[in-house]
Scaffold this active site. Structure first.
Site, short mmCIF file in Angstrom:
data_model
loop_
_atom_site.label_atom_id
_atom_site.label_comp_id
_atom_site.label_asym_id
_atom_site.label_seq_id
_atom_site.Cartn_x
_atom_site.Cartn_y
_atom_site.Cartn_z
N LYS A 62 0.85 -1.18 0.00
CA LYS A 62 0.00 0.00 0.00
C LYS A 62 0.90 1.25 0.00
O LYS A 62 1.45 1.63 1.03
CB LYS A 62 -0.91 0.00 1.23
N SER A 87 4.40 8.89 9.42
CA SER A 87 4.29 9.79 10.57
C SER A 87 4.15 9.02 11.88
O SER A 87 3.71 7.87 11.90
CB SER A 87 3.09 10.72 10.40
N ASN A 88 4.51 9.69 12.98
CA ASN A 88 4.45 9.05 14.28
C ASN A 88 3.04 8.63 14.69
O ASN A 88 2.82 7.53 15.19
CB ASN A 88 5.03 9.98 15.35
N GLU A 117 9.11 2.81 11.19
CA GLU A 117 10.14 3.84 11.04
C GLU A 117 9.40 5.16 10.88
O GLU A 117 8.61 5.33 9.95
CB GLU A 117 11.04 3.55 9.84
N CYS A 137 13.19 11.89 6.44
CA CYS A 137 13.13 11.66 7.88
C CYS A 137 14.49 11.87 8.52
O CYS A 137 14.58 12.13 9.72
CB CYS A 137 12.59 10.27 8.19
N GLU A 157 8.74 17.68 14.11
CA GLU A 157 9.23 17.45 12.75
C GLU A 157 8.42 18.31 11.77
O GLU A 157 7.20 18.23 11.73
CB GLU A 157 9.10 15.98 12.38
#
Length: 488
Positions: free
Chosen positions: A180, A234-235, A255, A289, A390
Site C-alpha cells: 500500500k 508519521s508518528n 520507522e 526523515c 518534525e
C-alpha cells in the site's frame, strides 16, 4: 475524488492481474510543481479489494517459500535489470508526481536497483546455525523461516527506495507482499510493480492496492491473515498501526519521524559543515526523515558559520524539478506546503528570528506550484515548537551553545532519535558524541541524511519501534527462527 481523461488511470495489481477497484472510483495524483496537472489516477480501493489481495498473497506464500533462495534471488535480479532499463521513465514520473529534482530521482531509482541486487544475493547466504546438543547422538540446528503475508505501507518521499528496501528482503526470505503506497506517489509505485510483473514474479507473490490509509493501511494492520506489517511514515499513524498489529499478535516494524541535529564544533572545517547543513537540511526540500533540522553551533564560530551559511543558501535555485538548474523542488503536496507555512508562522510567533526565506519564490513560473524558499531561523531555544516537532520541510533552526557537552545535551532534548552528526576534528569530542548521542544513525563530519543499503537503519526513542531495516539486519524482522532437534 477526481479523474482526468488526459491522464492514465493505474489499476491495482492483485494475483497477477491489473484490475479496477470495486468502488469504481479513482484518486488523482497531482504534480506539485503545477497543481493543475494530473500525473495519473489511481484506484480508491475498498476493504473488499484488500481482502482479495491478502487472500492471493496467503495462497501464493505456500509455493513461494518452497523455492530455493537462489531461485527467488534470480527473480529479484531480473526485477533489478528491468528497473534499471526503465530508470529514466520512473525517475521522471517521480519528479512529476512528488517534486523531487530529476537528478535526485534518478539517484533514488538507481539505489532501488542496487537494493534489489543486494537482496538477490541474500538468497545464497546462510539461514541458520548448527548448535551443539547435550545429546551426542543428535543434531540440533536453527533455521530462519518466513513470516507469511507481509503488509508494506510506504510514504511519498522516497517512492522507489523505501518500498524496495521493504519488499526485496520480504520476498527473498520467502514472504509474500501486499503493498500500500502513499496516494501522493502511487503512480510511481505502480511503475515499480510493473517491473516485478515483467520479471515473472508468480501470481499473488506481490500485490498492489492503492487507496486511503484509513481503509487500506488500517485494513492491513487489522487483518488476521497479515502476519507482519512494515511501515514508514508519521508518528501518529505509525503508533496506530503498531497498536492494531500488536493487539492481534502480529509482528510490526515502524520507522517514523526525526528531529535531527548537526553539532558544529569550534574546531571543525566550517565550509564542510555549512555544505552539510544545506545538503542535509534543504535538499529534497527537507522532506527526508533523516534531514537536518537543528544546527547547533558553538558560540565562538557562530557568526562566521551563519554568514557563510546565508551566502550559500542565497545561491539555491528553487524551481521545477525537471529543470536542469533547479537545486530544490516544491513541497510534495498542498498539505505539506501548508504544514511548512504553518511552522514558519509558529516560529515567528514564539520569538525565533527569521533571518532567511519563510516566503514563496516570486517567479511567475512557480505560482502554480507548492514552492517555498529555504528558511532559516536563529535565536531558537529547545522549548520552541520548531525545535521539537518534525516539520518535513526546508527549515533550519540555528541554536547557539558554549561547549560540545552542552550541544550534545541539547541535541538529545527531543522525543526523536533517528540520525545525528557532529563536525569536529577533536577525537575526544567525537568519541563523546558517539557514546552519548541518542540516535540510531550517527555520522561524523557528514550530513545527517544518508543511508547505505548494506548497513542497518533505524532510530531510537520515538523514531522507531527499535527494529532495523536494510542490510543483513532486515533478516531479523522478515523471518522468525525455528530450532530443529534431529535424533536418529
Amino acid at each position: 475524488m477526481s479523474t482526468n481523461v488526459a491522464a492514465k488511470t493505474y489499476m491495482n495489481y492483485v494475483n497477477g492481474v491489473w484490475k479496477e477497484s470495486t468502488s469504481n472510483e479513482t484518486i488523482a495524483s497531482y504534480n506539485p510543481a503545477n497543481k493543475h496537472e494530473v500525473v495519473g489516477n489511481v484506484q480508491n480501493s475498498t476493504r473488499e479489494d484488500l481482502e482479495e489481495a491478502i487472500q492471493a498473497a496467503k495462497q501464493a506464500e505456500k509455493s513461494w517459500k518452497k523455492l530455493s533462495g537462489a531461485e527467488r534471488g534470480n527473480i529479484l535480479f531480473s526485477v533489478a535489470n528491468i528497473l534499471e532499463n526503465n530508470l529514466d521513465e520512473i525517475a521522471e514520473t517521480m519528479t512529476n508526481e512528488m517534486g523531487k529534482t530529476l537528478p535526485e530521482a534518478k539517484g533514488e531509482t538507481a539505489r532501488g536497483v542496487a537494493i534489489l541486487r543486494y537482496y538477490a544475493g541474500e538468497g545464497m547466504r546462510k539461514v541458520g546455525d548448527v548448535i551443539p546438543s547435550t545429546d551426542s547422538s543428535a543434531l540440533m540446528f536453527s533455521k530462519r523461516v518466513p513470516l507469511g503475508v507481509v503488509g508494506v505501507i510506504t510514504p511519498w518521499n522516497f517512492p522507489v527506495a523505501i518500498p524496495i528496501w521493504k519488499m526485496a528482503p520480504a520476498l527473498i526470505y520467502g514472504n509474500t507482499v501486499v503493498f500500500k503506497p502513499a496516494t501522493e506517489a502511487a503512480v510511481t509505485a505502480a511503475k515499480v510493480v510493473e517491473c516485478f510483473e515483467k520479471a515473472g514474479v508468480p501470481e499473488g507473490v506481490i500485490n498492489l492496492v492503492t487507496g486511503k490509509g484509513s481503509v487500506i493501511g488500517q485494513g492491513l494492520a487489522d487483518h488476521s491473515d497479515v502476519n507482519a506489517v512494515t511501515f514508514t511514515g508519521s508518528n501518529q499513524v505509525g503508533k496506530n498501526i503498531g497498536s492494531s498489529v500488536a493487539a492481534r499478535g502480529g509482528k510490526y516494524q515502524l520507522e517514523m519521524g526525526g528531529k535531527n541535529p548537526i553539532i558544529v564544533a569550534e574546531d571543525c572545517d566550517i565550509d564542510l559543515a555549512v555544505d552539510a547543513a544545506i545538503s542535509g537540511g534543504l535538499k529534497s526540500t527537507g522532506q527526508k526523515c533523516t534531514c537536518s533540522s537543528r544546527v547547533i553551533v558553538q558560540s565562538s564560530i557562530y557568526d562566521t558559520f551563519k554568514e557563510r551559511l546565508l551566502q550559500k543558501v542565497a545561491e539555491i535555485k528553487v524551481g521545477n524539478g525537471l529543470d536542469s538548474d533547479t537545486w530544490m523542488g516544491p513541497c510534495a503536496s498542498e498539505g505539506q506546503y501548508n504544514t511548512v507555512r504553518k511552522y514558519v508562522q509558529i516560529g515567528i510567533e514564539e520569538g525565533a528570528q527569521l533571518i532567511y526565506g519563510g516566503d514563496e519564490p516570486q517567479s511567475d513560473g512557480l505560482r502554480n506550484g507548492y514552492f517555498v524558499n529555504p528558511t532559516i531561523f536563529e535565536g531558537v531555544t529547545s522549548s520552541m515548537t520548531i525545535a521539537q516537532e518534525e516539520i518535513f520541510g526546508p527549515v533550519l533552526a540555528l541554536m547557539k551553545v558554549d561547549t560540545v557537552e552542552e550541544a550534545i545535551d541539547l541535541a538529545n532534548d527531543v522525543e526523536y532519535g533517528l540520525s545525528a552528526s557532529i563536525f569536529s576534528k577533536n577525537i575526544d569530542s567525537i568519541l563523546s558524541f558517539i557514546d552519548d548521542i541518542e540516535a540510531g544513525l550517527v555520522r561524523i563530519n557528514s550530513e545527517t541524511a544518508g543511508v547505505e543499503l548494506q548497513a542497518p537503519f533505524g532510530g531510537m526513542k520515538a523514531s522507531s519501534s527499535h527494529s532495523r531495516e536494510q542490510g543483513e539486519a532486515a533478516k531479523e524482522f522478515f523471518t522468525t527462527v525455528k530450532t530443529v532437534f534431529v535424533k536418529g
